[in-house]
Enzyme design. Structure first.
Site, PDB file in Angstrom:
ATOM      1  N   GLU A 136      -7.016   4.973   7.746  1.00  0.00           N
ATOM      2  CA  GLU A 136      -6.770   6.398   7.465  1.00  0.00           C
ATOM      3  C   GLU A 136      -7.992   7.024   6.793  1.00  0.00           C
ATOM      4  OE1 GLU A 136      -3.031   5.786   5.447  1.00  0.00           O
ATOM      5  OE2 GLU A 136      -2.123   5.250   7.365  1.00  0.00           O
ATOM      6  N   GLY A 154       1.894   2.427  10.636  1.00  0.00           N
ATOM      7  CA  GLY A 154       2.816   3.545  10.451  1.00  0.00           C
ATOM      8  C   GLY A 154       3.508   3.977  11.727  1.00  0.00           C
ATOM      9  N   ASN A 179       0.880  -1.174   0.000  1.00  0.00           N
ATOM     10  CA  ASN A 179       0.000   0.000   0.000  1.00  0.00           C
ATOM     11  C   ASN A 179       0.918   1.225   0.000  1.00  0.00           C
ATOM     12  OD1 ASN A 179      -1.755   2.085   0.535  1.00  0.00           O
ATOM     13  ND2 ASN A 179      -2.264   1.426   2.633  1.00  0.00           N
ATOM     14  N   TRP A 180       1.033   1.834  -1.170  1.00  0.00           N
ATOM     15  CA  TRP A 180       1.978   2.965  -1.290  1.00  0.00           C
ATOM     16  C   TRP A 180       1.469   4.222  -0.584  1.00  0.00           C
ATOM     17  CZ3 TRP A 180       3.993   3.187  -7.097  1.00  0.00           C
ATOM     18  CH2 TRP A 180       4.734   2.029  -7.354  1.00  0.00           C
ATOM     19  N   LYS A 181       0.193   4.255  -0.230  1.00  0.00           N
ATOM     20  CA  LYS A 181      -0.445   5.455   0.346  1.00  0.00           C
ATOM     21  C   LYS A 181      -0.185   6.658  -0.584  1.00  0.00           C
ATOM     22  CE  LYS A 181      -0.119   3.325   4.815  1.00  0.00           C
ATOM     23  NZ  LYS A 181      -0.215   3.467   6.263  1.00  0.00           N
ATOM     24  N   GLU A 198      -5.994  -4.735  10.493  1.00  0.00           N
ATOM     25  CA  GLU A 198      -5.006  -3.676  10.673  1.00  0.00           C
ATOM     26  C   GLU A 198      -5.318  -2.893  11.941  1.00  0.00           C
ATOM     27  OE1 GLU A 198      -2.830  -2.748   6.760  1.00  0.00           O
ATOM     28  OE2 GLU A 198      -4.332  -1.242   7.128  1.00  0.00           O
ATOM     29  N   HIS A 245      -9.654   1.551   4.632  1.00  0.00           N
ATOM     30  CA  HIS A 245      -8.405   1.682   5.400  1.00  0.00           C
ATOM     31  C   HIS A 245      -8.663   2.622   6.584  1.00  0.00           C
ATOM     32  CE1 HIS A 245      -4.335   2.809   6.456  1.00  0.00           C
ATOM     33  NE2 HIS A 245      -3.944   1.724   5.824  1.00  0.00           N
ATOM     34  N   SER A 291       2.927  -1.990  10.324  1.00  0.00           N
ATOM     35  CA  SER A 291       4.369  -1.990  10.604  1.00  0.00           C
ATOM     36  C   SER A 291       5.034  -3.340  10.344  1.00  0.00           C
ATOM     37  CB  SER A 291       4.636  -1.524  12.041  1.00  0.00           C
ATOM     38  OG  SER A 291       4.189  -0.188  12.215  1.00  0.00           O
TER      39      SER A 291
HETATM   40  P1  PGA Z   1       2.458   0.348   7.633  1.00  0.00           P
HETATM   41  O1  PGA Z   1       1.023   0.532   6.936  1.00  0.00           O
HETATM   42  O2  PGA Z   1       3.016  -0.969   7.133  1.00  0.00           O
HETATM   43  O3  PGA Z   1       3.250   1.529   7.179  1.00  0.00           O
HETATM   44  O4  PGA Z   1       2.232   0.327   9.096  1.00  0.00           O
HETATM   45  C1  PGA Z   1       0.163  -0.553   6.722  1.00  0.00           C
HETATM   46  C2  PGA Z   1      -1.107  -0.036   6.099  1.00  0.00           C
HETATM   47  O5  PGA Z   1      -1.510   1.084   6.445  1.00  0.00           O
HETATM   48  O6  PGA Z   1      -1.735  -0.712   5.267  1.00  0.00           O
END
Ligand code: PGA
Length: 263
Positions: free
Chosen positions: A95, A172, A9-11, A166, A93, A210
């Site tokens: 976020e 993150g 997931n490049w965000k 998640e 997600h 993470s």
């Molecule tokens: P992260 O993100 O590996 O940077 O914690 C995972 C995600 O948000 O899908």
């Protein structure tokens, strides 16, 4: 269950030049026996689709509209994602849930829109730290799953929809959930599915939060793990390759275990 799935997931990261560099360092280096994909920002779909053509790496987006088409300024439909070669789309997600106010029901509508177009939604669920501290992990996961509705749960049961556990506090932050915490949550998700769909063993359930090259093998080896959703570490080719290799090694050793136990 079955083979592992590892999705980057490049965000909101990347650029035309850095995408090209990252993907050229991934192509031909990811193990063939692991299903892999990258979910990229919308403007890069055409570029990444062309760079990944004739490779085994799948393409996905990070969000999708719940609407089919029309006067919805700024939205992108599932049919549009299909036209650009997407196989997957991340839905719900944390976020998006926390920063952009996506409710459980909006997430369910987006998952349905994705399924209706033949995309494989990767639906993210997970608790906040406050919810974990209050002992509410199971309740939160079950609420988020139930909100998806019957068709989505049937799709999960036959592998057309992926669930990603998640925990919000692990995303993150560099603080991955401990393998036993992850296994408990994955088992809870699978047993909840098992009480509603015929063959919950076929559902794909990932962990994200993470995951790094050092923690990947232990997380992928958990009995209920089907792979991972990888954020920050998917932006480094070396790290993403190592994570996918860890998934391949775990699958191969569990295949060997099955063969041995079958004699
Ligand atoms: P992260 O993100 O590996 O940077 O914690 C995972 C995600 O948000 O899908």
């Amino acid at each position: 269950m079955g083979g592992k799935l590892v999705v980057g997931n490049w965000k909101m990261n990347g650029g035309l030049v850095s995408n090209q560099n990252l993907l050229s360092a991934l192509v031909d280096r990811l193990p063939e026996d692991v299903e892999t994909a990258v979910c990229v920002p919308y403007p890069f779909l055409a570029q990444v689709s062309s760079l990944l053509s004739n490779t085994s790496i799948g393409l996905g987006a990070q969000n999708v509209s719940e609407y089919v088409e029309g006067a919805y300024t700024g939205e992108v439909s599932a049919a549009m994602l299909c036209e650009f070669g997407c196989r997957y789309v991340i839905v719900g997600h944390s976020e998006r849930r926390t920063l952009f106010g996506e409710s459980d029901s909006a997430v369910a509508r987006k998952a349905s829109a994705a399924l209706a177009s033949g995309l494989k939604p990767i639906v993210c669920i997970g608790e906040t730290l406050a919810e974990r501290d209050a002992g509410r992990v199971r309740e939160v996961l079950e609420r988020q799953l139930a909100a998806l509705g019957e068709d989505a749960l049937l799709a999960a049961g036959n592998g057309r929809l992926v669930i990603a556990y998640e925990p919000v506090w692990a995303i993150g932050t560099g603080r991955s959930a401990l393998p036993e915490q992850v296994q408990d949550a994955l088992a809870c998700i699978r047993s909840w599915l098992a009480s509603r769909v015929a063959d919950a063993r076929k559902a794909k359930v990932l962990y994200g939060g993470s995951v790094k090259q050092d923690s990947a093998a232990a997380l992928f080896a958990l009995p209920d793990s089907d792979g991972g959703l990888i954020g920050g570490a998917s932006l480094s080719a070396a790290e993403f390759v190592s994570i996918c290799e860890a998934a391949g090694a775990v699958s191969r050793s569990s295949d060997l275990g099955v063969k041995r136990s079958n004699g």
